[in-house]
Scaffold this motif. Structure first.
Motif, short mmCIF file in Angstrom:
data_model
loop_
_atom_site.label_atom_id
_atom_site.label_comp_id
_atom_site.label_asym_id
_atom_site.label_seq_id
_atom_site.Cartn_x
_atom_site.Cartn_y
_atom_site.Cartn_z
N HIS A 8 0.67 -1.05 0.01
CA HIS A 8 0.11 -0.06 0.01
C HIS A 8 0.74 1.28 0.05
CE1 HIS A 8 -3.94 -1.58 0.40
NE2 HIS A 8 -3.41 -2.54 1.47
N ASP A 17 -4.95 4.66 0.00
CA ASP A 17 -4.86 4.89 -1.16
C ASP A 17 -5.67 4.47 -2.20
OD1 ASP A 17 -4.53 1.98 -1.14
OD2 ASP A 17 -2.31 1.96 -1.36
N SER A 18 -7.03 4.21 -1.72
CA SER A 18 -8.27 4.00 -2.26
C SER A 18 -8.03 2.50 -2.97
CB SER A 18 -8.59 4.68 -3.46
OG SER A 18 -7.58 4.61 -4.65
N THR A 19 -7.33 1.52 -2.47
CA THR A 19 -7.41 0.19 -3.06
C THR A 19 -7.66 -0.92 -1.79
OG1 THR A 19 -4.75 -0.25 -2.62
CG2 THR A 19 -5.36 0.72 -4.78
N ARG A 66 -6.53 -4.80 -0.87
CA ARG A 66 -5.48 -5.94 -1.15
C ARG A 66 -5.60 -7.20 -0.44
NH1 ARG A 66 -0.22 -4.62 -3.56
NH2 ARG A 66 0.05 -2.44 -4.10
N THR A 116 1.10 -10.01 -1.73
CA THR A 116 -0.14 -9.86 -2.36
C THR A 116 -0.78 -10.46 -3.35
OG1 THR A 116 0.26 -7.29 -2.23
CG2 THR A 116 -1.46 -7.95 -3.52
N THR A 167 -4.99 -7.07 -6.25
CA THR A 167 -5.35 -5.69 -5.75
C THR A 167 -6.62 -5.39 -6.51
OG1 THR A 167 -2.59 -5.34 -5.87
CG2 THR A 167 -4.24 -3.50 -5.72
N THR A 213 -8.76 -2.11 -7.54
CA THR A 213 -8.65 -0.78 -7.76
C THR A 213 -9.91 0.15 -8.05
OG1 THR A 213 -7.89 -1.12 -9.95
CG2 THR A 213 -6.07 -1.17 -8.43
N ASN A 214 -10.92 -0.66 -8.04
CA ASN A 214 -12.05 -0.10 -8.38
C ASN A 214 -12.66 1.29 -7.54
OD1 ASN A 214 -11.87 -2.63 -9.06
ND2 ASN A 214 -13.91 -2.64 -9.75
N HIS A 215 -12.31 1.32 -6.31
CA HIS A 215 -12.74 2.70 -5.59
C HIS A 215 -12.15 3.77 -5.83
CE1 HIS A 215 -15.65 1.07 -2.62
NE2 HIS A 215 -14.85 0.08 -2.46
N LYS A 216 -12.47 4.76 -5.93
CA LYS A 216 -11.86 6.42 -6.24
C LYS A 216 -11.35 7.00 -5.00
CE LYS A 216 -12.26 5.48 -10.63
NZ LYS A 216 -12.78 4.09 -10.33
N SER A 218 -10.71 6.70 -0.36
CA SER A 218 -10.12 5.85 0.58
C SER A 218 -11.11 4.80 1.36
CB SER A 218 -9.56 6.77 2.01
OG SER A 218 -8.80 7.79 1.61
#
Length: 467
Positions: free
Chosen positions: A282, A304-306, A308, A317, A320, A322-325, A327
């Protein structure tokens, strides 16, 4: 010089409209030809009429004519013997029509034939039509009884930041900004014990199901293990370089996982206090961590909006998300399904394990979501920093109730926020930790029925749910 002036005066002046019309007429006369004119209709013949998405076929023993209207262009084409059918035109007949059409219209006709729309069955003198698929509708959500405020518990002198319920469902623990850990009787709400030892806000607490131990972490970078038989600290876990924001216990092995503002999560052996793994990857504060017995055994959400998913054995990991924009501050694992919900300021998202495949968005809780919990009945609770609690049907994502409890008397309206929420082990009570220094307990309304509290549900057409 004077004759020249009179010559220019004799030239007839035309408007721009007239000149343009004449130019168009000359162009039309130049390119028009007999072979481009429509075929004359013969009233003794029947026709196969194809228009946009509808095909009407009339039986006949004569040859067929087909009128194809595409983008306001009308073309008549004589059909071959292959198209003398009584139901739908054959594939050969449609190809024959396509060869006689301009390329763009032929392409459209062939696309229709190859399944862009489906032909309904029809026979005899009945019509057949190309009908678009029915738009999907939202499935009807399961009915859930509404929840209501049952008890307000006061005693902390700071924001209440964390909650944990002991395995026997007799008492629960809270950690707060007053640097204390308090143990409360679940049935009566009375204070049983206060533990002091942290020198800053207590951000996370957890009670072990395998031993009489209580674990706590705080903004003082400390992770402590309390022996509840002696009510004192017996172990410290040193290693984090900044505030520790959350912790969780593995359900089947003696492992503790903590996450911190130093952008790492650490795996600890409870007995030896050894730092087994440092989960790095992260790029910002790791705000929440959850453990489960199946793979992936560790899940973290970060600023970091991810999200894991971690391989506990390798300490690396696994995936990961990464769909969120915004936190990711809250995670909730479904107790029966192999699924996960994550909460952020943009959306609540649902995922499937083990690879973290996206299921759907739960939109409408327009605030920073700090806490989430889900029970076996499929009730998902999300608590936000503006003091609102939304209750959702897990399967459909339908928001069936919204609660905004009043702040404690003497507190400011701005001190309205939910920092943690949790169902007790009977799943009949919901406990929330709030910014007005109180703990609130909610219960289902036993008198409510589906007739008295109907679902305000409309089978509206679903929009494609964006990632």
């Amino acid at each position: 010089m004077f004759p020249c002036i009179s010559f220019f005066q004799d030239v007839q002046k035309h408007s721009v409209h007239t000149l343009v019309f004449r130019s168009l007429k000359r162009t039309h006369d130049m390119f028009v030809a007999d072979h481009a004119k429509p075929v004359s209709l013969d009233e003794t013949r029947y026709s196969c009429f194809v228009k946009q998405y509808a095909v009407f076929v009339l039986p006949s023993s004569y040859s067929f004519l087909c009128e194809i209207k595409i983008s306001c262009v009308c073309v008549w084409v004589a059909l071959t013997a292959d198209t003398q059918i009584h139901r739908n035109p054959s594939e050969g007949g449609i190809h024959a029509m396509a060869l006689a059409l301009p390329p763009s219209q032929a392409r459209y006709l062939l696309q229709m034939m190859h399944g862009r729309s489906s032909l309904l069955e029809g026979g005899g003198t009945k019509n057949s039509s190309l009908v678009a698929r029915k738009a999907p509708t939202m499935p009807k959500p399961q009915w859930h009884a509404p929840w209501k405020l049952f008890r307000v518990i006061s005693g902390h002198l700071g924001w209440v930041r964390s909650i944990a319920v002991e395995p026997g469902n007799q008492w629960f623990v809270t950690g707060a900004g007053d640097r204390t850990i308090k143990i409360w009787d679940l049935a009566s709400g009375k204070l049983k014990l206060s533990l002091t030892g942290h020198i800053s806000t207590v951000r996370g607490v957890a009670v072990s199901t395998r031993s009489p131990y209580l674990f706590s972490c705080g903004e003082d970078k400390q992770v402590k293990c309390w022996d509840l038989e002696y009510n004192k600290v017996i172990r410290h876990y040193h290693g984090h370089l900044s505030a520790v924001y959350d912790l969780d216990l593995h359900p089947t092995i003696d492992v503790l996982v903590t996450c911190s503002r130093d952008a790492t999560a650490r795996v600890w052996d409870i007995r030896s206090k050894a730092n087994v793994h440092t989960l790095s990857g992260h790029t910002n504060t790791v705000a929440t961590v959850r453990c489960q017995a199946a793979e992936p055994q560790i899940i973290t959400g970060s600023h970091d909006s991810t999200i894991r998913l971690w391989d506990l054995i390798a300490g690396k990991t696994r995936a990961t998300l990464t769909n969120h924009k915004k936190s990711v501050r809250a995670l909730a694992l479904h107790p029966r399904q192999y699924t996960l919900a994550s909460g952020s300021a943009d959306n609540i998202k649902q995922w499937t394990f083990p690879d973290g495949n996206f299921i759907q968005n739960l939109s409408g809780h327009n605030a920073i979501i700090n806490a989430m919990a889900v029970n076996s009945d499929g009730v998902l609770v999300s608590g936000a920093d503006n003091g609102t609690i939304h209750l959702w049907d897990w399967r459909t994502g339908y928001n069936f109730q919204r609660i905004h409890a009043a702040v404690q008397p003497g507190s400011l309206d701005s001190e309205s926020g939910i920092f943690a929420c949790m169902f007790d082990h009977s799943e009949s009570r919901l406990i929330t930790a709030e910014a007005d220094k109180t703990i609130k307990v909610y219960k289902e309304d036993d008198t409510a029925t589906e007739e008295s509290h109907p679902i305000n549900w409309k089978p509206e057409i679903l929009k494609r749910k964006r990632f």
